[in-house]
Design an enzyme around this catalytic site. Structure first.
Site, PDB file in Angstrom:
ATOM      1  N   ASP A  13       0.951  -1.270  -0.032  1.00 48.12           N
ATOM      2  CA  ASP A  13      -0.095   0.301   0.029  1.00 48.12           C
ATOM      3  C   ASP A  13       0.996   1.156  -0.023  1.00 48.12           C
ATOM      4  O   ASP A  13       0.735   2.180  -0.843  1.00 48.12           O
ATOM      5  CB  ASP A  13      -0.865   0.042   1.162  1.00 48.12           C
ATOM      6  CG  ASP A  13      -1.923  -0.926   0.952  1.00 48.12           C
ATOM      7  OD1 ASP A  13      -2.398  -1.292  -0.160  1.00 48.12           O
ATOM      8  OD2 ASP A  13      -2.529  -1.346   2.177  1.00 48.12           O
ATOM      9  N   ARG A  93      -0.038   4.272  17.568  1.00 53.05           N
ATOM     10  CA  ARG A  93      -0.592   5.296  16.621  1.00 53.05           C
ATOM     11  C   ARG A  93      -0.169   6.548  16.997  1.00 53.05           C
ATOM     12  O   ARG A  93       0.361   7.546  15.981  1.00 53.05           O
ATOM     13  CB  ARG A  93      -1.812   4.923  16.055  1.00 53.05           C
ATOM     14  CG  ARG A  93      -2.102   3.607  15.424  1.00 53.05           C
ATOM     15  CD  ARG A  93      -0.902   3.142  14.583  1.00 53.05           C
ATOM     16  NE  ARG A  93      -1.281   1.906  13.764  1.00 53.05           N
ATOM     17  CZ  ARG A  93      -0.526   1.297  13.268  1.00 53.05           C
ATOM     18  NH1 ARG A  93       0.662   1.357  13.517  1.00 53.05           N
ATOM     19  NH2 ARG A  93      -0.959   0.033  12.674  1.00 53.05           N
ATOM     20  N   ASP A 122      -7.554   2.425  12.502  1.00 58.27           N
ATOM     21  CA  ASP A 122      -6.291   3.554  12.438  1.00 58.27           C
ATOM     22  C   ASP A 122      -6.246   4.525  11.621  1.00 58.27           C
ATOM     23  O   ASP A 122      -5.682   5.568  11.991  1.00 58.27           O
ATOM     24  CB  ASP A 122      -4.950   2.334  12.011  1.00 58.27           C
ATOM     25  CG  ASP A 122      -4.432   1.354  12.760  1.00 58.27           C
ATOM     26  OD1 ASP A 122      -4.764   1.526  14.059  1.00 58.27           O
ATOM     27  OD2 ASP A 122      -3.919   0.484  12.238  1.00 58.27           O
ATOM     28  N   SER A 173      -3.376 -10.353   7.425  1.00 57.73           N
ATOM     29  CA  SER A 173      -2.712  -9.213   7.894  1.00 57.73           C
ATOM     30  C   SER A 173      -2.281  -8.889   9.070  1.00 57.73           C
ATOM     31  O   SER A 173      -2.857  -9.194  10.024  1.00 57.73           O
ATOM     32  CB  SER A 173      -3.780  -7.849   7.651  1.00 57.73           C
ATOM     33  OG  SER A 173      -3.404  -6.722   8.158  1.00 57.73           O
TER      34      SER A 173
END
Length: 362
Positions: A13, A93, A122, A173
């Site tokens: 990505d 994060r 996220d 993932s």
């Protein structure tokens, strides 16, 4: 030309995003890769970003800050989302968001970018944190904005000679840092299916291994020693991850209520987090009054929701953190835990601030 700072993982990505942002926004891309215990080849990731077209590649070691400013406060708070998830990914994060903003300021960038989708938590954690810290910065989220499927991304990478490492061997993932590892997708999307052993990397299947004992010393709610030896935070967590993982400790299978309003099935591996939360709670049972402990349960639940929802840089966090820090003034002492066959059991605890009276209890 104006620049954007992209949180770069080195995956499909964000690799495609380097070229896509250049095309769509006419911005030069600076990549930022943060080491929070991801166990990746960081020089290779930076080299890949440069080859794709990034004008500058930055790699920062955020492990010590991650532990000191995010993991330890969450441990002191007893923050576990929905009683199961020790907030492994969620805690990282706000640190990455802060570093994105700091680098953007230092580089004079007009925007920051991340690789989050439109279905996960996220995207909210990044967006809320960045808007709070730097409301003037534009946020670009290529994966959320484009209409490409994974196959389209692979084709786009091939068309533009973007070097990527894509394999269909693993359908999962995975996100990981020092505090834990999260796995989703593939067969895990069926809540009836038992997770195959292949999804686990840090923990072994429970077997007949002789138990071991570990003594953890806390100072004001923060782990400071392991088996009587002073040890810094990053090494302490890495040591416990390896040790407890040998006993299959830290596997969590959770049906989770996502912030965006859907349920997801998540598999977590967090050996150190499970051991340390267990030990910390045991020490608090010895050193906090009944009313302190009762109210702290409410604070811990709200603190966990706050982290999960991306509100680390909120006034509410400051308020809750003040209470948590007050409760930790006397949470100092030693906890002995027994590790065996997938279980972490507290078998002893002591503190100079103990509220336990043997004469009254006997």
């Amino acid at each position: 030309m104006a620049t954007v700072v992209l949180a770069y993982s080195g995956g499909l990505d964000t690799s495609v995003a380097i070229r896509w942002i250049k095309e769509q926004y006419d911005l030069d891309v600076i990549t930022l890769t943060v080491d929070i215990g991801n166990a990746r080849d960081l020089p290779a990731i930076a080299a890949r970003a440069e080859k794709i077209g990034a004008i500058k590649t930055l790699v920062l070691d955020g492990r010590a800050d991650f532990v000191r400013y995010f993991v330890w406060p969450a441990l002191q708070a007893g923050a576990i989302y929905e009683g199961q998830y020790p907030l492994t990914t969620a805690l990282a994060r706000p640190l990455i968001a802060r570093l994105l903003v700091e680098v953007a300021r230092a580089e004079g960038a007009v925007a920051v970018a991340h690789g989050c989708t439109g279905k996960g938590n996220d995207q909210v954690r990044f967006d809320v944190s960045i808007h709070t810290l730097a409301p003037d910065l534009q946020i670009i989220a290529p994966v959320r904005e484009w209409s490409m499927t994974r196959d389209h991304e692979i084709a786009y990478a091939a068309e533009h000679a973007i070097p990527i490492q894509v394999t269909n061997a693993s359908p999962y993932s995975v996100d990981q840092n020092l505090w834990g590892r999260s796995v989703e997708c593939g067969i895990l999307e069926d809540p009836w299916a038992e997770p195959p052993e292949e999804v686990y990397a840090w923990t072994k299947s429970v077997g007949q291994v002789d138990p071991t004992y570990v003594e953890i010393t806390f100072q004001n709610g923060i782990p400071a020693e392991l088996n009587g030896e002073e040890i810094e935070g990053v090494t302490l967590i890495e040591t416990l991850n390896k040790l407890a993982g040998e006993y299959g400790i830290g596997r969590i299978d959770h049906i989770e209520n996502r912030l965006v309003g859907i349920k997801s099935r998540e598999i977590y591996e967090a050996p150190a987090a499970v051991v340390l939360h267990t030990a910390h709670q045991a020490l608090e049972s010895l050193t906090l009054s009944r009313d302190q402990a009762r109210f702290k349960e409410l604070v811990a639940a709200e603190y966990a929701r706050l982290i999960y929802n991306g509100q680390w840089y909120s006034a509410l966090h400051q308020d809750l953190a003040a209470y948590v820090q007050s409760t930790q003034r006397f949470v100092s002492g030693v906890v002995r835990v027994k590790l065996s066959n997938g279980r972490c059991i507290v078998v002893g605890r002591k503190s100079e601030h103990s509220l336990y009276s043997h004469s009254l209890a006997t």
